[in-house]
Scaffold this active site. Structure first.
Site, PDB file in Angstrom:
ATOM      1  N   HIS A 128     -41.911  45.549  -9.075  1.00 33.29           N
ATOM      2  CA  HIS A 128     -40.490  46.148  -9.096  1.00 33.29           C
ATOM      3  C   HIS A 128     -39.486  44.843  -9.421  1.00 33.29           C
ATOM      4  O   HIS A 128     -38.332  45.333  -9.892  1.00 33.29           O
ATOM      5  CB  HIS A 128     -40.162  46.542  -7.721  1.00 33.29           C
ATOM      6  CG  HIS A 128     -41.011  47.956  -7.428  1.00 33.29           C
ATOM      7  ND1 HIS A 128     -40.242  49.171  -7.521  1.00 33.29           N
ATOM      8  CD2 HIS A 128     -41.966  48.052  -7.088  1.00 33.29           C
ATOM      9  CE1 HIS A 128     -41.316  50.115  -7.273  1.00 33.29           C
ATOM     10  NE2 HIS A 128     -42.405  49.451  -6.888  1.00 33.29           N
ATOM     11  N   ASP A 174     -32.461  40.483 -12.185  1.00 34.37           N
ATOM     12  CA  ASP A 174     -32.938  41.548 -11.303  1.00 34.37           C
ATOM     13  C   ASP A 174     -33.760  42.393 -12.358  1.00 34.37           C
ATOM     14  O   ASP A 174     -33.587  42.574 -13.545  1.00 34.37           O
ATOM     15  CB  ASP A 174     -31.628  42.559 -11.168  1.00 34.37           C
ATOM     16  CG  ASP A 174     -31.754  43.299  -9.818  1.00 34.37           C
ATOM     17  OD1 ASP A 174     -32.771  43.568  -9.290  1.00 34.37           O
ATOM     18  OD2 ASP A 174     -30.822  43.620  -9.151  1.00 34.37           O
TER      19      ASP A 174
END
Length: 477
Positions: free
Chosen positions: A163, A370
């Site tokens: 992720h 991110d």
């Protein structure tokens, strides 16, 4: 539950948190966060088992049912929480995978704990999964599980999804246990990443570090084909639609607007983490106020900073830094009744976040790095009115998907960030609608259901066997 589940999810945490009600009785409630929002609906449909830690050290619990899912708790001692979770996972891997925004810690005791806890998860999955089951391992805390599970249960179809970003060769090379991590991931049949570049980094590392053969995104390893693919994760659009249609959420959004007066509302919603760029965005906003581009009462910044890893010193120092910055800006520039920044170091439920999204004129999502960032997509999904503007860091996975609608920015460039904030604040309704319409189309068409279906479809489709003789072309870099 032994050998009973045809679909098993293995994640560091269970998808529920324990909360004590007013009556003093502890109850389980679905956890907030992107991973749970993404997978819980799939789990319920497939009647699967979720293996994870409860979040409490030194706790032994039997498997139980909650929220339509079978849950299988994994115990961790307080020392393992310190060394495996706070240590190797979040003091070593997290900063390394986020472009070394902070300096990684390389400690052998942390690594030993990481191996030990990963083996415990793998053994639990081997016990729970039925013959030829699908097992989906989640995220950076459990990168050794695929290989360990493969050794215990070669009949399983094993998928892994990362992720967070996956670093380039030059950064990953620092890791003393780099080979073990790669071999751990290669235990999977399918290794999923947020972006194509991350998948390419993985394949490149397999070639250079393990001398593995490959063709395009297929790595030939241990007489198997390991596929590396990009699957950009998304949000549960249906759940968000239900939330923003609720009367209490609409009333709460209006209440927030009323409490903030006539000010234009800028909103940040983040875990308190050094990768999120909170300091940079507040500094830029503070300078806009100091220079007179924004006047107190004209615009207000609402920053939600959800508590995160509060026992880790680096995070304690970050909290102090942000709170001092907020205090200075408010102390120097606020007027009576008109604070410049509203800062909340607290967690909020999904309904409150939906109300905040509806109330915000400008959503500010400016991480330094991110893997995806689901807050940006949640904001877009909630703006059926086609109003509002999204300021988005170039260094998020979401930037590639939302590039035609977001006001993109380099968060390291404070002057550029200031200019982008002003552009978003001054955008006309017609421009807002044009940008939001493009972004909403992308988010709605590529929601979390599509993400999960595409990953599982790829995982359930057996890959071809590795050819006996093939010399694939070398990747550059």
């Amino acid at each position: 539950m032994s050998r009973g589940s045809e679909f098993v999810v293995v994640a560091n945490r269970l998808p529920v948190d324990r909360n004590v009600g007013a009556d003093g009785v502890p109850r389980w409630r679905r956890s907030p966060g992107g991973l749970v929002s993404a997978i819980a609906p799939v789990m319920r449909r497939r009647k699967g088992t979720w293996i994870g830690w409860t979040g409490a050290p030194d706790e032994q619990l039997e498997p139980f049912e909650e929220d339509g899912m079978s849950l299988h708790p994994i115990a961790q001692s307080a020392q393992e929480v310190e060394l495996y979770y706070e240590g190797f996972s979040n003091a070593t891997l997290w900063p390394l995978y986020h472009d070394v925004v902070a300096t990684p810690v390389y400690d052998r005791a942390m690594w030993d704990a990481y191996v030990r806890v990963n083996r415990r998860f793998a053994e639990a999955a081997a016990k729970v999964a039925s013959k030829n089951a699908i097992v989906w391992v989640q995220d950076y805390q459990l990168q050794l599980v695929p290989q360990m599970l493969r050794e215990l249960r070669p009949d399983l179809r094993i998928g892994f999804f990362l992720h967070i970003p996956f670093p380039p060769v030059e950064l990953f090379w620092q890791l003393p246990w780099r080979r073990r991590i790669l071999e751990g991931l290669l235990g999977a049949d399918l290794v999923g990443f947020q972006l194509p570049g991350a998948a390419a980094n993985f394949v490149r590392l397999c070639r250079r570090l393990l001398d593995a053969r490959f063709t395009k995104q297929d790595v030939f390893w241990d007489d198997r084909v390991v596929r590396a693919r990009a699957f950009p994760i998304s949000v549960d659009v249906g759940e968000l639609n239900d939330l923003i249609g609720r009367e209490d959420v609409l009333e709460r959004a209006q209440e927030i607007r009323t409490d903030l007066g006539d000010a234009t509302v800028l909103l940040g919603v983040d875990r308190l983490d050094y990768t999120k760029g909170i300091t940079q965005r507040l500094q830029a906003f503070g300078e806009l106020v100091e220079e007179g581009h924004i006047k107190p009462g004209q615009a207000v910044f609402v920053q939600i900073a959800t508590p995160s890893r509060e026992r880790v010193e680096q995070y304690q120092l970050l909290r102090e830094e942000i709170e001092q910055l907020v205090g200075r800006i408010n102390g120097e520039h606020s007027e009576i009744g008109f604070p410049v920044i509203h800062y909340m170091h607290s967690s909020y439920d999904r309904a409150e976040l939906a109300a905040l999204y509806l109330a915000a004129d400008v959503m500010v999502v400016t991480p330094l790095r991110d893997g995806m960032n689901l807050v940006a997509k949640e904001y877009v999904a909630c703006r059926k009115d086609l109003r509002g503007a999204l300021v988005l860091s170039e260094f998020t996975g979401a930037a590639a998907e939302l590039k035609r609608g977001a006001f993109q920015v380099n968060p390291y460039d404070i002057d550029g960030l200031k200019g982008t904030l002003m552009a978003a604040l001054n955008a006309e309704p017609a421009e807002q609608a044009r940008r939001m319409r493009v972004m909403r189309r992308r988010v709605i068409e590529h929601d979390v259901d599509r993400w999960a279906q595409e990953f599982l479809s790829e995982l359930e489709n057996p890959a071809r066997s590795a050819p006996a003789e093939q010399a694939p072309p070398a990747l550059e870099g």
